[in-house]
Design a protein around this motif. Structure first.
Motif, short mmCIF file in Angstrom:
data_model
loop_
_atom_site.label_atom_id
_atom_site.label_comp_id
_atom_site.label_asym_id
_atom_site.label_seq_id
_atom_site.Cartn_x
_atom_site.Cartn_y
_atom_site.Cartn_z
N VAL A 198 21.32 47.75 20.87
CA VAL A 198 20.84 47.71 19.50
C VAL A 198 20.21 46.34 19.28
N LEU A 199 19.07 46.31 18.64
CA LEU A 199 18.41 45.05 18.31
C LEU A 199 18.50 44.81 16.81
N SER A 212 8.01 40.81 15.11
CA SER A 212 7.07 41.87 15.48
C SER A 212 7.25 42.28 16.95
N ALA A 213 7.45 41.29 17.82
CA ALA A 213 7.69 41.60 19.24
C ALA A 213 8.97 42.42 19.39
N ILE A 222 9.24 46.26 20.88
CA ILE A 222 10.08 46.59 22.04
C ILE A 222 11.11 47.65 21.65
N ALA A 223 11.67 47.54 20.45
CA ALA A 223 12.62 48.56 19.99
C ALA A 223 11.94 49.93 19.96
N ALA A 224 10.73 49.99 19.46
CA ALA A 224 10.01 51.26 19.41
C ALA A 224 9.66 51.76 20.80
N TYR A 261 11.09 51.19 23.66
CA TYR A 261 12.25 51.56 24.48
C TYR A 261 13.27 52.41 23.72
N SER A 262 12.91 52.89 22.54
CA SER A 262 13.79 53.73 21.72
C SER A 262 15.16 53.08 21.49
N VAL A 263 15.12 51.84 21.07
CA VAL A 263 16.34 51.08 20.80
C VAL A 263 16.57 51.07 19.28
N PRO A 264 17.76 51.44 18.81
CA PRO A 264 18.04 51.32 17.38
C PRO A 264 17.77 49.89 16.91
N LEU A 265 17.21 49.76 15.71
CA LEU A 265 16.80 48.47 15.20
C LEU A 265 17.35 48.25 13.80
N VAL A 266 18.00 47.12 13.60
CA VAL A 266 18.45 46.71 12.27
C VAL A 266 17.33 45.85 11.69
#
Length: 192
Positions: free
Chosen positions: A108-109, A128-129, A133-135, A137-142
């Motif tokens: 999770v980022l 923004s970076a 990267i979250a998008a 690599y399909s990483v949940p983002l807070v």
């Protein structure tokens, strides 16, 4: 994430992770724990953590292999804006995601909040970076950065322009818990 309070780099027990743990425990019970492994100080950068020179021990890929954590959250960016250019930061963030996944954990980022001392002029670029990267690599983002900027008189909640007060920690914790709760629920519901 460390929870620094003046005097600088002093750990504040009422921090975003402590508040997030309280929120998640209210939902899921006392078995849910957050282990805050953040390091304070300007050496706490993503590149330093990945290399094992941030004060936290071995290189991150080794540390995470032995961790009992099921969900691992990274919130680096504020000190990174002071320490290295965006390219190495982005590469390290991808390596972090890969190391967490190789260890069989959920990555999770979390975006940083804005700062109010003008010392990190490119912080929005790091955010923004991270978002990209979250998008990718399909990483949940807070998402914290843009939201916190909508708070009236935000900078009145910061000491020295970078240390948020407990009110900001609570807001960040609510937003963090909103992302972590569904992941926690999935882990609890999975058969052993």
């Amino acid at each position: 994430m460390f929870g620094s309070s003046p005097p600088f780099y002093t750990f504040n027990p009422q921090s975003e992770p402590a508040d997030t743990q309280a929120i998640l425990q209210a939902q899921f019970g006392d078995a849910i724990t957050l282990d805050n492994r953040a390091e304070g100080g300007s050496a706490s950068t993503l590149l330093n953590m990945m290399a094992g020179v941030d004060g936290g021990g071995a290189p991150f890929a080794q540390r995470i292999q032995s961790s009992k954590a099921q969900i691992v959250l990274d919130a680096h960016a504020v000190n990174d804006d002071l320490s290295q250019s965006l390219g190495p930061y982005s590469d390290a963030l991808v390596a972090w995601v890969q190391a967490v996944r190789v260890a069989g954990k959920i990555a999770v980022l979390e975006e940083p909040g804005p700062v109010c001392d003008n010392s990190r002029p490119y912080l929005a670029n790091y955010v923004s970076a991270m978002d990209n990267i979250a998008a990718q690599y399909s990483v949940p983002l807070v998402k914290q950065y843009d939201y916190l900027q909508t708070i009236p008189n935000l900078c009145s909640h910061y000491t020295a322009g970078i240390f948020p007060d407990n009110a900001i920690f609570q807001i960040k914790a609510q937003r963090e818990a909103a992302i972590l709760a569904p992941l926690t629920r999935q882990l609890i519901q999975q058969p052993e």
